[in-house]
Design a protein around this motif. Structure first.
Motif, PDB file in Angstrom:
ATOM      1  N   THR A 129       0.833  -1.204   0.000  1.00 33.60           N
ATOM      2  CA  THR A 129       0.000   0.000   0.000  1.00 33.60           C
ATOM      3  C   THR A 129       0.865   1.250   0.000  1.00 33.60           C
ATOM      4  O   THR A 129       2.042   1.216   0.362  1.00 33.60           O
ATOM      5  N   LEU A 130       0.235   2.342  -0.369  1.00 36.96           N
ATOM      6  CA  LEU A 130       0.876   3.652  -0.360  1.00 36.96           C
ATOM      7  C   LEU A 130       0.641   4.314   0.999  1.00 36.96           C
ATOM      8  O   LEU A 130      -0.222   3.879   1.760  1.00 36.96           O
ATOM      9  N   PRO A 131       1.397   5.366   1.304  1.00 39.47           N
ATOM     10  CA  PRO A 131       1.127   6.110   2.540  1.00 39.47           C
ATOM     11  C   PRO A 131      -0.335   6.568   2.595  1.00 39.47           C
ATOM     12  O   PRO A 131      -0.952   6.849   1.559  1.00 39.47           O
ATOM     13  N   SER A 132      -0.898   6.645   3.777  1.00 38.39           N
ATOM     14  CA  SER A 132      -2.340   6.907   3.930  1.00 38.39           C
ATOM     15  C   SER A 132      -2.704   8.387   3.889  1.00 38.39           C
ATOM     16  O   SER A 132      -3.877   8.732   3.814  1.00 38.39           O
ATOM     17  N   ASN A 133      -1.724   9.275   3.928  1.00 36.05           N
ATOM     18  CA  ASN A 133      -2.035  10.707   4.039  1.00 36.05           C
ATOM     19  C   ASN A 133      -1.962  11.439   2.706  1.00 36.05           C
ATOM     20  O   ASN A 133      -1.806  12.656   2.664  1.00 36.05           O
ATOM     21  N   LEU A 134      -2.081  10.718   1.592  1.00 36.72           N
ATOM     22  CA  LEU A 134      -1.908  11.336   0.276  1.00 36.72           C
ATOM     23  C   LEU A 134      -3.169  12.088  -0.141  1.00 36.72           C
ATOM     24  O   LEU A 134      -4.283  11.721   0.224  1.00 36.72           O
ATOM     25  N   GLN A 135      -2.963  13.106  -0.950  1.00 38.49           N
ATOM     26  CA  GLN A 135      -4.066  13.946  -1.431  1.00 38.49           C
ATOM     27  C   GLN A 135      -4.121  13.862  -2.953  1.00 38.49           C
ATOM     28  O   GLN A 135      -3.146  14.151  -3.635  1.00 38.49           O
ATOM     29  N   LEU A 149      -6.402   7.679  -4.559  1.00 40.47           N
ATOM     30  CA  LEU A 149      -5.801   8.363  -5.696  1.00 40.47           C
ATOM     31  C   LEU A 149      -6.331   7.773  -6.992  1.00 40.47           C
ATOM     32  O   LEU A 149      -6.816   6.642  -7.025  1.00 40.47           O
ATOM     33  N   SER A 150      -6.197   8.530  -8.077  1.00 44.27           N
ATOM     34  CA  SER A 150      -6.458   7.961  -9.392  1.00 44.27           C
ATOM     35  C   SER A 150      -5.353   6.943  -9.688  1.00 44.27           C
ATOM     36  O   SER A 150      -4.303   6.934  -9.042  1.00 44.27           O
ATOM     37  N   THR A 151      -5.579   6.097 -10.673  1.00 42.01           N
ATOM     38  CA  THR A 151      -4.603   5.049 -10.986  1.00 42.01           C
ATOM     39  C   THR A 151      -3.251   5.636 -11.374  1.00 42.01           C
ATOM     40  O   THR A 151      -2.202   5.155 -10.933  1.00 42.01           O
ATOM     41  N   ILE A 152      -3.241   6.685 -12.176  1.00 39.47           N
ATOM     42  CA  ILE A 152      -1.965   7.265 -12.609  1.00 39.47           C
ATOM     43  C   ILE A 152      -1.225   7.895 -11.426  1.00 39.47           C
ATOM     44  O   ILE A 152       0.004   7.799 -11.322  1.00 39.47           O
ATOM     45  N   GLU A 153      -1.952   8.491 -10.495  1.00 36.36           N
ATOM     46  CA  GLU A 153      -1.319   9.059  -9.304  1.00 36.36           C
ATOM     47  C   GLU A 153      -0.734   7.952  -8.425  1.00 36.36           C
ATOM     48  O   GLU A 153       0.367   8.093  -7.884  1.00 36.36           O
ATOM     49  N   ALA A 154      -1.471   6.860  -8.288  1.00 37.17           N
ATOM     50  CA  ALA A 154      -0.994   5.747  -7.466  1.00 37.17           C
ATOM     51  C   ALA A 154       0.289   5.155  -8.052  1.00 37.17           C
ATOM     52  O   ALA A 154       1.245   4.858  -7.326  1.00 37.17           O
TER      53      ALA A 154
END
Length: 199
Positions: A129-135, A149-154
């Motif tokens: 998983t990615l960090p939980s505090n992303l915007q 996040l959107s797929t491209i951001e992820a």
């Protein structure tokens, strides 16, 4: 008379994104499994992401028959980018000597879970998983949950973590241009009324 369409990015020629799409190399191999319902989506960020990465592939479907062969490639360590109780933060698993094969389901949360259900080989993979505090930068849609996040951001965020100090911000340029174009099309007043600061 129908508008002419760019055969590569599938946008109207007047709004072609190809000049903004980079050609980035990475050790990490990215495989996006896209639910068919996402193909016609106006943004289709998964397609933009795989177009901008040399070591990436987009497959569309619900059942992927040859998945086991891809996942067992000894040159890569396969992981599934998807939340779950047993998922590990990506930063904690990025030190393996082998590069990662990052499997990214693309669809609504419900459709992504369906992909996992229909492809048991995916459910058996270690989850990251990615960090939980992303915007999210996707200002036109309220995220279904915090940190979504959107797929491209992820994908860009995951590669920033896995391949640091290399950065993959350039991957987001066509995505941001798409959002700006939609805001312009709807008009600033409508955007401010319906989307800006509406958390």
């Amino acid at each position: 008379m129908p508008r002419l369409q760019c055969p590569r990015c599938l946008r109207p020629e007047t709004h072609c994104l190809c000049p903004l799409i980079p050609c980035l190399s990475s050790r990490t191999r990215v495989l996006v499994l896209q639910h068919p319902s996402e193909v016609g989506h106006a943004l289709n960020t998964a397609r933009l992401a795989t177009m901008g990465l040399e070591n990436a592939e987009l497959r569309v479907g619900e059942v992927f028959e040859d998945l086991q062969g891809v996942l067992s490639d000894p040159n890569y360590r396969a992981c599934l980018l998807f939340p779950g109780e047993d998922a590990s933060p990506l930063a904690e698993v990025s030190s393996d000597l082998r590069p990662m094969l990052l499997i990214v389901p693309d669809g609504t949360w419900r459709k992504a879970r369906k992909l996992l259900h229909l492809n048991p080989a995916l459910a058996d993979l270690p989850r990251v998983t990615l960090p939980s505090n992303l915007q999210s930068r996707y200002r036109l849609r309220k995220a279904p949950m915090a940190g979504a996040l959107s797929t491209i951001e992820a994908i860009a965020t995951a590669l920033d973590i896995l391949e640091a100090p290399a950065r993959f911000d350039a991957l987001l340029r066509p995505f941001e241009a798409l959002i700006e174009g939609q805001i312009v099309a709807m008009g600033e007043e409508t955007f401010q009324r319906n989307h800006a600061g509406g958390e």
